[in-house]
Design a protein around this motif. Structure first.
Motif, PDB file in Angstrom:
ATOM      1  N   GLY A  65       0.834  -1.197   0.000  1.00 34.79           N
ATOM      2  CA  GLY A  65       0.000   0.000   0.000  1.00 34.79           C
ATOM      3  C   GLY A  65       0.866   1.242   0.000  1.00 34.79           C
ATOM      4  O   GLY A  65       1.739   1.407  -0.839  1.00 34.79           O
ATOM      5  N   ARG A  66       0.666   2.118   0.966  1.00 41.40           N
ATOM      6  CA  ARG A  66       1.456   3.353   1.067  1.00 41.40           C
ATOM      7  C   ARG A  66       2.829   3.123   1.699  1.00 41.40           C
ATOM      8  O   ARG A  66       3.693   3.983   1.621  1.00 41.40           O
ATOM      9  CB  ARG A  66       0.702   4.390   1.883  1.00 41.40           C
ATOM     10  CG  ARG A  66      -0.539   4.885   1.200  1.00 41.40           C
ATOM     11  CD  ARG A  66      -1.194   5.961   2.055  1.00 41.40           C
ATOM     12  NE  ARG A  66      -2.384   6.461   1.426  1.00 41.40           N
ATOM     13  CZ  ARG A  66      -2.441   7.561   0.687  1.00 41.40           C
ATOM     14  NH1 ARG A  66      -1.351   8.263   0.487  1.00 41.40           N
ATOM     15  NH2 ARG A  66      -3.565   7.947   0.146  1.00 41.40           N
ATOM     16  N   LEU A  67       2.990   1.989   2.361  1.00 41.44           N
ATOM     17  CA  LEU A  67       4.269   1.666   2.995  1.00 41.44           C
ATOM     18  C   LEU A  67       5.085   0.747   2.091  1.00 41.44           C
ATOM     19  O   LEU A  67       4.516   0.062   1.242  1.00 41.44           O
ATOM     20  CB  LEU A  67       4.032   0.948   4.324  1.00 41.44           C
ATOM     21  CG  LEU A  67       3.302   1.711   5.411  1.00 41.44           C
ATOM     22  CD1 LEU A  67       3.022   0.792   6.591  1.00 41.44           C
ATOM     23  CD2 LEU A  67       4.116   2.909   5.860  1.00 41.44           C
ATOM     24  N   PRO A  68       6.397   0.678   2.275  1.00 47.87           N
ATOM     25  CA  PRO A  68       7.155  -0.362   1.578  1.00 47.87           C
ATOM     26  C   PRO A  68       6.609  -1.739   1.975  1.00 47.87           C
ATOM     27  O   PRO A  68       6.125  -1.923   3.095  1.00 47.87           O
ATOM     28  CB  PRO A  68       8.582  -0.164   2.087  1.00 47.87           C
ATOM     29  CG  PRO A  68       8.629   1.253   2.548  1.00 47.87           C
ATOM     30  CD  PRO A  68       7.257   1.571   3.050  1.00 47.87           C
ATOM     31  N   ALA A  69       6.687  -2.685   1.078  1.00 50.09           N
ATOM     32  CA  ALA A  69       6.038  -3.984   1.274  1.00 50.09           C
ATOM     33  C   ALA A  69       6.454  -4.693   2.549  1.00 50.09           C
ATOM     34  O   ALA A  69       5.656  -5.380   3.170  1.00 50.09           O
ATOM     35  CB  ALA A  69       6.302  -4.889   0.067  1.00 50.09           C
ATOM     36  N   ILE A  70       7.693  -4.518   2.984  1.00 47.36           N
ATOM     37  CA  ILE A  70       8.138  -5.253   4.166  1.00 47.36           C
ATOM     38  C   ILE A  70       8.046  -4.440   5.454  1.00 47.36           C
ATOM     39  O   ILE A  70       8.338  -4.959   6.526  1.00 47.36           O
ATOM     40  CB  ILE A  70       9.573  -5.784   3.992  1.00 47.36           C
ATOM     41  CG1 ILE A  70      10.568  -4.658   3.849  1.00 47.36           C
ATOM     42  CG2 ILE A  70       9.650  -6.758   2.841  1.00 47.36           C
ATOM     43  CD1 ILE A  70      12.003  -5.093   3.960  1.00 47.36           C
ATOM     44  N   ALA A  71       7.623  -3.181   5.388  1.00 50.25           N
ATOM     45  CA  ALA A  71       7.624  -2.315   6.570  1.00 50.25           C
ATOM     46  C   ALA A  71       6.683  -2.818   7.670  1.00 50.25           C
ATOM     47  O   ALA A  71       7.100  -2.995   8.817  1.00 50.25           O
ATOM     48  CB  ALA A  71       7.272  -0.891   6.185  1.00 50.25           C
TER      49      ALA A  71
END
Length: 130
Positions: A65-71
């Protein structure tokens, strides 16, 4: 007859994150249900709520979504480590609370690592990067 459907994405990040969110709900209430005392109750409420929140976010948006995928799954893993360590740091003497934290925290870490891997794979396959 050929199958023209798009290839399905890996269910790994969604399923592991959803189960971690359920464990987060358990952690949130475990201090009260298992009649813990002291600071472990507040620690479990905060850590459990954050685990449930970030794990549910990962289940809803496995590609980040709005975050990096692993965050978000990485935050869940770190919070799982906090859940494991908290009863030892806070010197919890109630065995059922201690073991509940250790076992549920370990499961959260394992599920979050699986979700990190699945989210990373999803981001790589979609070409968005991490």
């Amino acid at each position: 007859m050929s199958d023209t459907r798009e290839p399905t994405q890996s269910p790994i990040p969604v399923r592991t994150a959803a189960f971690a969110a359920g464990l987060g709900a358990w952690i949130l209430w475990s201090g009260v249900i298992l009649t813990g005392t002291g600071l472990i109750i507040a620690t479990n409420v905060v850590a459990g709520a954050l685990i449930a929140l970030f794990a549910a976010y990962t289940a809803g948006w496995p590609d980040g979504g709005r975050l990096p995928a692993i965050a978000a799954p990485l935050l869940v893993a770190l919070l799982g480590v906090l859940v494991i360590v908290a009863p030892f740091v806070l010197e919890v003497t109630i065995q059922r609370v201690l073991w509940s934290n250790v076992i549920s925290g370990l499961l959260v870490v394992l599920l979050a690592v699986g979700s990190v891997y699945g989210s990373w794979q999803l981001a790589q396959s979609s070409g968005t990067g991490v």
